[in-house]
Write a protein that holds these residues in place. Structure first.
Motif, mmCIF file in Angstrom:
data_model
loop_
_atom_site.group_PDB
_atom_site.id
_atom_site.type_symbol
_atom_site.label_atom_id
_atom_site.label_comp_id
_atom_site.label_asym_id
_atom_site.label_seq_id
_atom_site.Cartn_x
_atom_site.Cartn_y
_atom_site.Cartn_z
ATOM 1 N N ASN A 82 0.879 -1.238 0.004
ATOM 2 C CA ASN A 82 -0.091 0.022 0.192
ATOM 3 C C ASN A 82 0.936 1.174 -0.129
ATOM 4 N N THR A 83 1.855 1.063 -1.010
ATOM 5 C CA THR A 83 2.983 2.373 -1.006
ATOM 6 C C THR A 83 2.018 3.623 -1.142
ATOM 7 N N TYR A 84 1.069 3.742 -1.916
ATOM 8 C CA TYR A 84 0.578 4.972 -2.107
ATOM 9 C C TYR A 84 -0.148 5.573 -0.961
ATOM 10 N N ASP A 85 -0.572 4.944 -0.159
ATOM 11 C CA ASP A 85 -1.259 5.392 1.078
ATOM 12 C C ASP A 85 -0.137 5.839 1.895
ATOM 13 N N THR A 86 0.918 5.111 2.011
ATOM 14 C CA THR A 86 2.269 5.559 2.814
ATOM 15 C C THR A 86 2.639 6.937 2.249
ATOM 16 N N ILE A 87 2.838 7.208 0.955
ATOM 17 C CA ILE A 87 3.125 8.355 0.283
ATOM 18 C C ILE A 87 2.305 9.543 0.580
ATOM 19 N N LYS A 88 1.016 9.157 0.522
ATOM 20 C CA LYS A 88 0.026 10.405 0.980
ATOM 21 C C LYS A 88 0.099 10.847 2.259
ATOM 22 N N ARG A 89 0.449 9.935 3.142
ATOM 23 C CA ARG A 89 0.539 10.324 4.777
ATOM 24 C C ARG A 89 1.872 10.904 4.773
ATOM 25 N N SER A 90 2.776 10.607 4.032
ATOM 26 C CA SER A 90 4.019 11.144 4.107
ATOM 27 C C SER A 90 4.219 12.553 3.635
ATOM 28 N N VAL A 91 3.409 12.989 2.379
ATOM 29 C CA VAL A 91 3.514 14.143 1.916
ATOM 30 C C VAL A 91 2.905 15.107 3.035
ATOM 31 N N THR A 92 1.583 14.730 3.465
ATOM 32 C CA THR A 92 0.896 15.467 4.599
ATOM 33 C C THR A 92 1.732 16.106 5.508
ATOM 34 N N GLN A 93 2.585 15.139 6.046
ATOM 35 C CA GLN A 93 3.801 15.466 7.156
ATOM 36 C C GLN A 93 4.639 16.557 6.575
ATOM 37 N N LEU A 94 5.381 16.307 5.186
ATOM 38 C CA LEU A 94 6.209 16.674 4.749
ATOM 39 C C LEU A 94 5.982 18.202 4.553
ATOM 40 N N LEU A 95 4.808 18.512 4.186
ATOM 41 C CA LEU A 95 4.168 19.897 3.781
ATOM 42 C C LEU A 95 3.925 20.558 5.389
ATOM 43 N N ASN A 96 3.176 19.816 6.148
ATOM 44 C CA ASN A 96 2.893 20.488 7.707
ATOM 45 C C ASN A 96 4.101 20.615 8.280
ATOM 46 N N LYS A 97 4.854 19.676 8.475
ATOM 47 C CA LYS A 97 6.069 20.066 9.296
ATOM 48 C C LYS A 97 7.416 20.902 8.711
ATOM 49 N N GLY A 98 7.424 20.478 7.302
ATOM 50 C CA GLY A 98 8.284 21.353 6.519
ATOM 51 C C GLY A 98 8.131 22.816 6.637
ATOM 52 N N LEU A 99 6.868 23.507 6.507
ATOM 53 C CA LEU A 99 6.692 24.670 6.792
ATOM 54 C C LEU A 99 7.461 25.161 8.286
ATOM 55 N N VAL A 100 6.885 24.422 9.221
ATOM 56 C CA VAL A 100 7.447 24.891 10.690
ATOM 57 C C VAL A 100 8.880 24.967 10.639
ATOM 58 N N TYR A 101 9.616 23.847 10.151
ATOM 59 C CA TYR A 101 10.890 23.644 10.119
ATOM 60 C C TYR A 101 11.703 25.270 9.295
ATOM 61 N N GLU A 102 11.346 25.489 8.204
ATOM 62 C CA GLU A 102 11.512 26.358 7.428
ATOM 63 C C GLU A 102 11.274 27.602 8.066
ATOM 64 N N ALA A 103 10.079 27.807 8.761
ATOM 65 C CA ALA A 103 9.639 29.028 9.690
ATOM 66 C C ALA A 103 11.222 29.540 10.719
ATOM 67 N N TRP A 104 11.359 28.086 11.446
ATOM 68 C CA TRP A 104 12.297 27.994 12.548
ATOM 69 C C TRP A 104 13.682 28.255 11.951
ATOM 70 N N GLY A 105 13.955 28.017 10.654
ATOM 71 C CA GLY A 105 15.361 27.911 10.320
ATOM 72 C C GLY A 105 16.188 26.714 10.449
ATOM 73 N N ALA A 106 15.254 25.571 10.596
ATOM 74 C CA ALA A 106 15.875 24.231 11.112
ATOM 75 C C ALA A 106 15.723 23.382 9.874
ATOM 76 N N LYS A 107 16.496 22.219 10.112
ATOM 77 C CA LYS A 107 16.107 21.164 9.002
ATOM 78 C C LYS A 107 15.538 19.582 9.577
ATOM 79 N N CYS A 108 15.195 19.064 8.852
ATOM 80 C CA CYS A 108 14.636 17.892 9.400
ATOM 81 C C CYS A 108 15.024 16.662 8.189
ATOM 82 N N TYR A 109 15.298 15.535 8.590
ATOM 83 C CA TYR A 109 15.516 14.442 7.853
ATOM 84 C C TYR A 109 14.396 13.401 7.762
ATOM 85 N N TRP A 110 14.055 12.947 6.488
ATOM 86 C CA TRP A 110 12.965 11.879 6.349
ATOM 87 C C TRP A 110 13.967 10.834 5.897
#
Length: 294
Positions: free
Chosen positions: A171-199
């Motif tokens: 069910n890789t597509y569902d795995t990707i859908k959940r990941s993309v949601t996190q990438l966007l939501n958390k990525g915006l926070v980390y960019e605002a902080w000037g921080a980095k994150c590893y996926w």
């Protein structure tokens, strides 16, 4: 471990299904997870013992289906090799003795971070955060899991499942859908902080992400907030281990743009054509049953 083009477990209770060593046999007997260092905690309502399938082989690809599988031990005792790889990539080798690690750290209003690696500044009377990097780990999941449960039962009952194939999918597509949601939501926070994150992804999941959304297949910039640590699962002696393949990076804007330009998105005309076919099929079904056309 030879690869076959079929579906079966790759690892059960931490060991490849072909591994008959004393350690492997004992782990299966007591349902031990060597990655957690304790009894396996995965459950299935179809089993009266833990659902101890760590990774599966599906059409020649070995994919992890348990996040604990990414705790594969490395050269640093007590530290999963994935986290050590990331720590070295971000902080450098010279800082490894100043690191601390926290798991399941809350990100208020957003969710939970799998791990946060902290570079500690040691004072005379207190320890403080000098820098930190969040780490998110994404394993895959299966469909038709009843077939995978059957394979586990067969294996635990003493059958050789290496040459068999079982009816389950990925069910890789569902795995990707959940990941993309996190990438966007958390990525915006980390960019605002000037921080980095590893996926942390396996290579085949990232390739699927590239195929579906058209994001870049390679490239790394130290200024990007989102960094990808990619892995494959490969044989090493009588075990399967997570092997680092490469690091990539992306910005949130790149992700947004890739989703806007999604190469797999259908045109409006194609969607209307689909609706017309459905209308036509419904009309024909009504006429076949003796009904009147509207």
């Amino acid at each position: 471990m030879a690869k076959h083009h079929g579906n079966r477990p790759a690892e059960i209770f931490g060991y490849p299904i072909g591994n008959t060593s004393t350690e492997a046999v004992e782990a299966r007997r007591v349902h031990w997870c060597p990655f957690q260092g304790k009894t396996c905690t995965k459950a299935s309502r179809l089993l009266d013992y833990p659902f101890g399938v760590c990774s599966v082989e599906h059409h020649g690809i070995i994919g992890s289906i348990c996040p604990h599988r990414f705790k594969d031990p490395g050269a640093v005792p007590g530290r999963p090799r994935v986290l050590v790889d990331i720590a070295r990539h971000y902080f450098g080798d010279q800082n490894l003795d100043r690191l601390d690690l926290f798991s399941e750290v809350g990100l208020p209003g957003i969710g939970t971070i799998d791990y946060v690696i902290v570079l500690v500044r040691q004072g005379m009377f207190r320890r403080e955060v000098e820098d930190f990097v969040p780490v998110e780990i994404q394993s895959d999941q299966t469909t038709g899991t009843g077939g995978l449960v059957l394979s586990l039962r067969d294996f635990m009952d003493g059958y050789d499942v290496q040459a068999r194939t079982y009816p389950f999918g990925m069910n890789t597509y569902d795995t990707i859908k959940r990941s993309v949601t996190q990438l966007l939501n958390k990525g915006l926070v980390y960019e605002a902080w000037g921080a980095k994150c590893y996926w942390v992804f396996q290579e085949y999941i990232y390739r699927n992400l590239v195929h579906r959304y058209g994001i870049k297949i390679d490239g790394y910039s130290p200024t990007d907030a989102s960094r990808f640590a990619l892995y494959d699962i490969a044989p090493e002696g009588d075990r399967l281990v997570l092997t680092s393949t490469r690091f990539l990076s992306s910005s949130v804007n790149e992700f947004f743009q890739a989703m806007r330009d999604n190469p797999l998105a259908p045109s409006k005309d194609r969607f209307v054509e689909l609706l017309n076919r459905k209308l036509d099929a419904r009309l024909r079904a009504q006429l076949a049953m003796g009904g009147k056309a509207p």
